[in-house]
Design a protein around this motif. Sequence first.
Motif, PDB file in Angstrom:
ATOM      1  N   ILE A  42      -0.541  -4.312  -2.158  1.00 20.95           N
ATOM      2  CA  ILE A  42      -1.248  -3.103  -2.597  1.00 20.95           C
ATOM      3  C   ILE A  42      -1.680  -3.249  -4.056  1.00 20.95           C
ATOM      4  N   GLY A  43      -2.950  -2.993  -4.302  1.00 21.66           N
ATOM      5  CA  GLY A  43      -3.490  -3.146  -5.658  1.00 21.66           C
ATOM      6  C   GLY A  43      -4.160  -4.488  -5.880  1.00 21.66           C
ATOM      7  N   LEU A  44      -3.763  -5.489  -5.113  1.00 20.88           N
ATOM      8  CA  LEU A  44      -4.366  -6.819  -5.257  1.00 20.88           C
ATOM      9  C   LEU A  44      -4.719  -7.394  -3.886  1.00 20.88           C
ATOM     10  N   ARG A  45      -5.450  -6.611  -3.108  1.00 16.41           N
ATOM     11  CA  ARG A  45      -5.725  -7.065  -1.747  1.00 16.41           C
ATOM     12  C   ARG A  45      -6.728  -8.223  -1.756  1.00 16.41           C
ATOM     13  N   ASN A  46      -6.511  -9.174  -0.862  1.00 15.48           N
ATOM     14  CA  ASN A  46      -7.365 -10.355  -0.820  1.00 15.48           C
ATOM     15  C   ASN A  46      -7.584 -10.921   0.567  1.00 15.48           C
ATOM     16  N   LEU A  47      -6.712 -10.542   1.490  1.00 17.63           N
ATOM     17  CA  LEU A  47      -6.845 -11.072   2.840  1.00 17.63           C
ATOM     18  C   LEU A  47      -8.221 -10.724   3.417  1.00 17.63           C
ATOM     19  N   ASP A  48      -8.749  -9.557   3.036  1.00 19.11           N
ATOM     20  CA  ASP A  48     -10.066  -9.142   3.530  1.00 19.11           C
ATOM     21  C   ASP A  48     -11.178 -10.103   3.109  1.00 19.11           C
ATOM     22  N   VAL A  49     -11.156 -10.556   1.853  1.00 22.02           N
ATOM     23  CA  VAL A  49     -12.237 -11.462   1.424  1.00 22.02           C
ATOM     24  C   VAL A  49     -12.062 -12.861   2.005  1.00 22.02           C
ATOM     25  N   VAL A  50     -10.821 -13.289   2.149  1.00 18.74           N
ATOM     26  CA  VAL A  50     -10.581 -14.614   2.733  1.00 18.74           C
ATOM     27  C   VAL A  50     -11.113 -14.647   4.176  1.00 18.74           C
ATOM     28  N   LEU A  86      -7.462  -6.886  11.318  1.00 20.19           N
ATOM     29  CA  LEU A  86      -6.904  -6.841   9.963  1.00 20.19           C
ATOM     30  C   LEU A  86      -6.535  -5.407   9.610  1.00 20.19           C
ATOM     31  N   LEU A  87      -5.353  -5.265   9.039  1.00 18.53           N
ATOM     32  CA  LEU A  87      -4.990  -3.979   8.448  1.00 18.53           C
ATOM     33  C   LEU A  87      -4.968  -4.192   6.937  1.00 18.53           C
ATOM     34  N   PRO A  88      -5.988  -3.699   6.225  1.00 17.07           N
ATOM     35  CA  PRO A  88      -6.110  -4.019   4.797  1.00 17.07           C
ATOM     36  C   PRO A  88      -5.117  -3.252   3.919  1.00 17.07           C
ATOM     37  N   ALA A  89      -4.807  -3.842   2.774  1.00 22.20           N
ATOM     38  CA  ALA A  89      -3.992  -3.157   1.767  1.00 22.20           C
ATOM     39  C   ALA A  89      -4.880  -2.163   1.035  1.00 22.20           C
ATOM     40  N   ALA A  90      -4.241  -1.212   0.360  1.00 22.64           N
ATOM     41  CA  ALA A  90      -5.003  -0.300  -0.486  1.00 22.64           C
ATOM     42  C   ALA A  90      -5.282  -1.013  -1.805  1.00 22.64           C
ATOM     43  N   GLN A  91      -6.435  -0.756  -2.386  1.00 21.54           N
ATOM     44  CA  GLN A  91      -6.778  -1.449  -3.618  1.00 21.54           C
ATOM     45  C   GLN A  91      -6.532  -0.583  -4.840  1.00 21.54           C
ATOM     46  N   THR A  92      -6.649   0.723  -4.688  1.00 21.99           N
ATOM     47  CA  THR A  92      -6.606   1.574  -5.875  1.00 21.99           C
ATOM     48  C   THR A  92      -5.371   2.471  -5.927  1.00 21.99           C
ATOM     49  N   LYS A  93      -4.539   2.404  -4.907  1.00 20.96           N
ATOM     50  CA  LYS A  93      -3.416   3.340  -4.899  1.00 20.96           C
ATOM     51  C   LYS A  93      -2.179   2.749  -5.560  1.00 20.96           C
ATOM     52  N   ASP A  94      -1.196   3.617  -5.738  1.00 16.49           N
ATOM     53  CA  ASP A  94       0.046   3.217  -6.383  1.00 16.49           C
ATOM     54  C   ASP A  94       0.767   2.157  -5.565  1.00 16.49           C
ATOM     55  N   LYS A  95       1.298   1.175  -6.270  1.00 14.45           N
ATOM     56  CA  LYS A  95       2.012   0.068  -5.649  1.00 14.45           C
ATOM     57  C   LYS A  95       3.184   0.519  -4.792  1.00 14.45           C
ATOM     58  N   ASN A  96       3.770   1.649  -5.177  1.00 13.19           N
ATOM     59  CA  ASN A  96       4.950   2.113  -4.453  1.00 13.19           C
ATOM     60  C   ASN A  96       4.633   3.199  -3.430  1.00 13.19           C
ATOM     61  N   ALA A  97       3.358   3.209  -3.011  1.00 15.57           N
ATOM     62  CA  ALA A  97       2.922   4.239  -2.064  1.00 15.57           C
ATOM     63  C   ALA A  97       3.509   4.048  -0.674  1.00 15.57           C
TER      64      ALA A  97
END
Lengths: 265, 90
Positions: A42-50, A86-97
Motif C-alpha cells: 500500500i502506497g507503493l503499488r507496482n504489480l499493476d505496471v509490471v 489482479l487485486l491492486p494495492a491502494a496508492q494514496t491511502k494510509d499504509k495501516n489501512a
Amino acid sequence: MKSKVLVITSGKGGVGKTTTTANLGTALAMMGKSVVMVDTDIGLRNLDVVLGLENRIVFDIVDIVNGSCKLRQALIKDKRFDSLFLLPAAQTKDKNAVTPHQMKNLTNELRKDFDFILVDCPAGIEQGFRNAIAGADNAIVVATPEISSVRDADRIVGLLEAAGLHDSRLIINRLRSRMVKNGDMMDVDDIIDILSINLLGVVPEDESIVISTNRGEPAVMETASRAGAAYKKIARRLTGEEVPLFTLDDERILDKFRRLLKIAR
Amino acid sequence: MLDILYKIFSRDNNSSKNIARERLRLVLIHDRATISPDVLLLLKEDLIKVIREYLEIDEEALLVNLENDKESVALVANIPVKGLRRAVNT
C-alpha cells in the motif's frame, strides 16, 4: 483442487518479488489455473505496471476491506488470460489501512474462486509484511545471491516460522552463471546451505526482464526469455509436478547451442 | 603476468564468493542469536525443572543469557547451588 494462498516475500527490496509474482501468476494462468495476484504494497503499488494493467484500476484492496466496493468490482481481469486477475494495492491511502485480520478474511474469500492466490508482499518487516503473511498457507522467499539479500532472507524465514509458516521455499533470483563460475558470486548450494530451507527454483539474470517490464508483459510470455523459462518451471513445481532444477551445466549447453546458431546464421 | 598466476592459484581461497560466504556466516551467527524474552523464560523454567532433580539450586538467583563473541554464541547460565540431593540408589 484445494486452493493455495502463497505469499511472495524477501525482506530486502528490489530483489524481484513483484516480477516473481507477475511471472508465476501468468505462468499458472497459462497452465489453465485460475489465479489472483494480490498487491499488498500500500502506497507503493507496482504489480499493476509490471502486468500492464495500470490503466484499468478503479477500486483497490483498501476499498474492499472498507466495504466501499464489492470484491468482484475491484478484481481486474488480465488482458491476455481469462483466468488471471489482479487485486491492486491502494496508492494514496494510509499504509495501516488494512489489518492482518482483514487480510485473512480477504484471502479466505478469494479461496472460493481461485486455485492460486499469490500475495505480493512489500519490502520490510513491518505492518505490510504482517498483513501479507496473515492469510498465507506457505511462503515463497525470493533472494538474490548477495550478502544483504541472503541475510534479510534469513531474518524473514525466522519471522515466518515464528508466525507458523514452516515450509517456506526459496527462489534464488538473478543468478549470474559466469560470475559463479569465476568464484565471484555465491552459488545455489552456498545459499541453500546457509539458509537451510528448500529450494523452489533458480532464475538467471536476464535482460529480457527489463524489456518485458518496460512493455508490461511478463517474461513467461516471451518464449526466448531464459528467466521466463525458469519461472515456468517454478510454476509447474507449484502445481505439484516434479521438474528438474535449472543448473549451470544446462546453461552452458544452451550458451554453446546459441553460439552455434549465431555462427550458422 | 604475475597477476594472472596469482588469480589462478588464489582463486579458491580468496575468491570474493568465499569472502561473502564467510562474512555472511559470521553475521548470521549474531543475527540468529537474538532470543525473545518469552522463549528465554521458558528455557529457564525447563532448566530449573531438570536441574532440580539432581541439585538444590537457588532458583531466584539463576541467570541465563546468550552471549556473543566474534566467532560464536554461547548460552551462559549461572546457577548457584545450595546443596546436592542425596544420591538415589540405582
